[in-house]
Design a protein around this motif. Structure first.
Motif, short mmCIF file in Angstrom:
data_model
loop_
_atom_site.label_atom_id
_atom_site.label_comp_id
_atom_site.label_asym_id
_atom_site.label_seq_id
_atom_site.Cartn_x
_atom_site.Cartn_y
_atom_site.Cartn_z
N ILE A 1 7.13 -0.61 72.55
CA ILE A 1 6.55 -0.57 71.57
C ILE A 1 5.36 0.51 71.22
N LEU A 2 6.02 1.54 70.42
CA LEU A 2 4.84 3.07 69.67
C LEU A 2 4.08 2.65 69.28
N VAL A 3 2.47 3.20 69.77
CA VAL A 3 1.50 2.98 69.08
C VAL A 3 0.68 3.72 68.80
N SER A 4 -0.32 3.71 67.39
CA SER A 4 -0.18 5.02 67.07
C SER A 4 -1.85 5.37 65.98
N LYS A 5 -2.06 6.11 65.59
CA LYS A 5 -3.43 6.45 65.08
C LYS A 5 -2.72 7.35 63.70
N ALA A 6 -2.56 6.55 62.77
CA ALA A 6 -2.05 7.16 62.06
C ALA A 6 -3.24 8.61 60.82
N GLY A 7 -3.09 9.30 60.68
CA GLY A 7 -3.90 10.31 59.71
C GLY A 7 -5.25 10.53 60.28
#
Length: 132
Positions: free
Chosen positions: A7-13
């Motif tokens: 699972i890719l976990v990311s904070k966008a923006g």
């Protein structure tokens, strides 16, 4: 034999609040799920590129800034362009309920808002995300 879920976990923006997503990432790891955490300030291009490179089963995006509609539309456009429309996207963060139908329509599989339990998040991923 299938590999563990990736699972890719990311904070966008431009959102700089990452405490919650780090707690979620830890809970997923503790549950035996392989987590790729991309860190803060990710663009949609960076998120989709990492998902492609890491061959993930799903993408989890955390957005607390209110830019969820624009960022998610861009992510789905890039997923389609890269022939990755099959990769489920899970959104977490501050999302008004009135935006849920629009987000589901563009392809968001599940939305978790503040207060969602770690157990519910882990359970959803283990139950509804299929290994490749």
């Amino acid at each position: 034999m299938t590999r563990p879920l990736r699972i890719l976990v990311s904070k966008a923006g431009l959102d700089g609040h990452d405490r919650g997503i780090k707690v979620v990432a830890r809970a997923l790891r503790d549950a035996g799920i392989e987590v790729i955490y991309t860190g803060l300030h990710q663009t949609p291009e960076m998120i989709v590129s990492a998902a492609l490179q890491e061959d993930v089963n799903a993408i989890c995006v955390s957005i607390l800034s209110g830019a969820h509609m624009v960022l998610m539309k861009d992510i789905f456009t890039l997923l389609k362009k890269n022939k990755m429309s099959h990769v489920p996207v899970i959104l977490g963060g501050i999302v008004p309920e009135s935006d849920f139908p629009k987000l589901k329509k563009i392809g968001v599989k599940k939305i978790f808002t503040p207060g969602a339990s770690l157990k519910a998040i882990v359970s959803y991923i283990k139950t509804d995300i299929k290994p490749m």
